[in-house]
Structure formats: structure tokens, C-alpha cells
Write an enzyme that holds these catalytic residues in place. Sequence first.
Site, PDB file in Angstrom:
ATOM      1  CB  THR A  44       0.543   0.111   4.873  1.00 12.14           C
ATOM      2  OG1 THR A  44       1.019  -0.904   3.985  1.00 12.14           O
ATOM      3  CG2 THR A  44       1.548   0.291   5.988  1.00 12.14           C
ATOM      4  N   GLY A  45      -0.741  -2.704   5.568  1.00 15.35           N
ATOM      5  CA  GLY A  45      -0.661  -3.967   6.291  1.00 15.35           C
ATOM      6  C   GLY A  45      -1.909  -4.815   6.107  1.00 15.35           C
ATOM      7  CB  THR A  80      -0.908   0.041   1.241  1.00 11.52           C
ATOM      8  OG1 THR A  80      -1.816  -1.036   1.161  1.00 11.52           O
ATOM      9  CG2 THR A  80      -1.703   1.339   1.316  1.00 11.52           C
TER      10      THR A  80
HETATM   11  N1  ASP Z   1      -3.623  -3.055   3.073  1.00  7.59           N
HETATM   12  C1  ASP Z   1      -3.518  -3.909   1.898  1.00  7.59           C
HETATM   13  C2  ASP Z   1      -4.637  -4.902   1.892  1.00  7.59           C
HETATM   14  O1  ASP Z   1      -4.961  -5.455   2.922  1.00  7.59           O
HETATM   15  C3  ASP Z   1      -2.236  -4.637   1.856  1.00  7.59           C
HETATM   16  C4  ASP Z   1      -1.086  -3.721   1.703  1.00  7.59           C
HETATM   17  O2  ASP Z   1      -0.616  -3.166   2.696  1.00  7.59           O
HETATM   18  O3  ASP Z   1      -0.672  -3.545   0.560  1.00  7.59           O
HETATM   19  O4  ASP Z   1      -5.161  -5.179   0.841  1.00  7.59           O
END
Ligand code: ASP
Length: 173
Positions: A85-86, A34
Site C-alpha cells: 500500500t502507498g 489500498t
Molecule cells: N497503492 C495505491 C496506488 O498507488 C494507493 C493506495 O495505497 O491506495 O494507486
Amino acid sequence: MPLLTEASKERWEKWREENSEGTKAEINVENHDTIGMLALDANGNLSGACTTSGVGYKIHGRVGDSPIIGAGLYVDNDVGAATATGWGEAVIRICGSHLVVEYMRQGHSPTEACRLAVERLIEKNPDWKDIQIGFLALNKKGEYGAYCIQPGFQYAAHDPDNGPRLIDGKSKR
Ligand code: ASP
């Protein structure tokens, strides 16, 4: 145009051999992407954007937090902006970015607002030690900060006093 490379196809086939359908993909530095951006312009207006391809090897039809306003991104031009993110499922469960902005509305600094959101997330996700989440926040005064579960989360910042730089986000562990 197909974007699948031979190398990533091989990795996916190996993952399929070793995992059953619905297995949660591991979130670590290689497996999430992300990009969340928050900005305060010269007129004092806040904005934000985020983009992601989601987690690797996700189940068909999965929707992560990034496309959901309030989860992966939230901007309130009166207060502040936040992004995440995560592991998206855990962020959605607490409306994470909205929660960070609400903590800033209560008077918390961006870093403290992110920390409080991580604490809420930990309360709601018994598997928190196995996942990574990072929140990033910016308030109306141009103060910013971040907080995540696992160490190793860096974010880039640019402001008139300090110029562009990479900062290590504080973490729970
Ligand atoms: N937050 C994103 C998801 O769960 C994953 C990522 O951090 O890219 O789709």
C-alpha cells in the site's frame, strides 16, 4: 450513478487551485486506501487479493501498483504472499510484492522480507522521506509481518492462536 459528493468536489477544486497538473498527490493516512488481503487456508494453500481506488487527485489514466501482479500483490503458493500500500509508482519501480516473496524464498521472515524490500525501495527513490509505502507478507508456515517507511501503519491479522487483532507495523522512520 455519480459518486461525487459536494464535499469531495469542493476539496478537489481547492486542490486544483493550489496545484498544477501532474503535481504528486501527498500519500498519507487520508489519501490512500489500498486494501490488501493475504490468507492461508486449512489445506495450506495461500491466496491474496487487493483493491484500491488509487491515490486522490491522480492524473487521468494513471495506473497504480494494485492492479499490477508482482507490484501491488504477489502470491507464490510454494513460498508466500505479499501485498503493498502507498505510493504505487515507487512500488512498481521495484516490483515490490514479488520482491518480498523472493526475499522469503531466500529464507527471510515475512517482516524481514518486507524490511529488505523497503530498503531497496529507498535506494531507488530519492524522495522516500516524502512518501509512504507499507508491505505486508505471509509465508507458507502462516507467519506474517509488515514493514513500512513512515510510522503509523497498522494491519489486521487473524490466526488460530491469537484471534483477530490490530498490529502496528514496524517502520524505517
Ligand atoms: N497503492 C495505491 C496506488 O498507488 C494507493 C493506495 O495505497 O491506495 O494507486
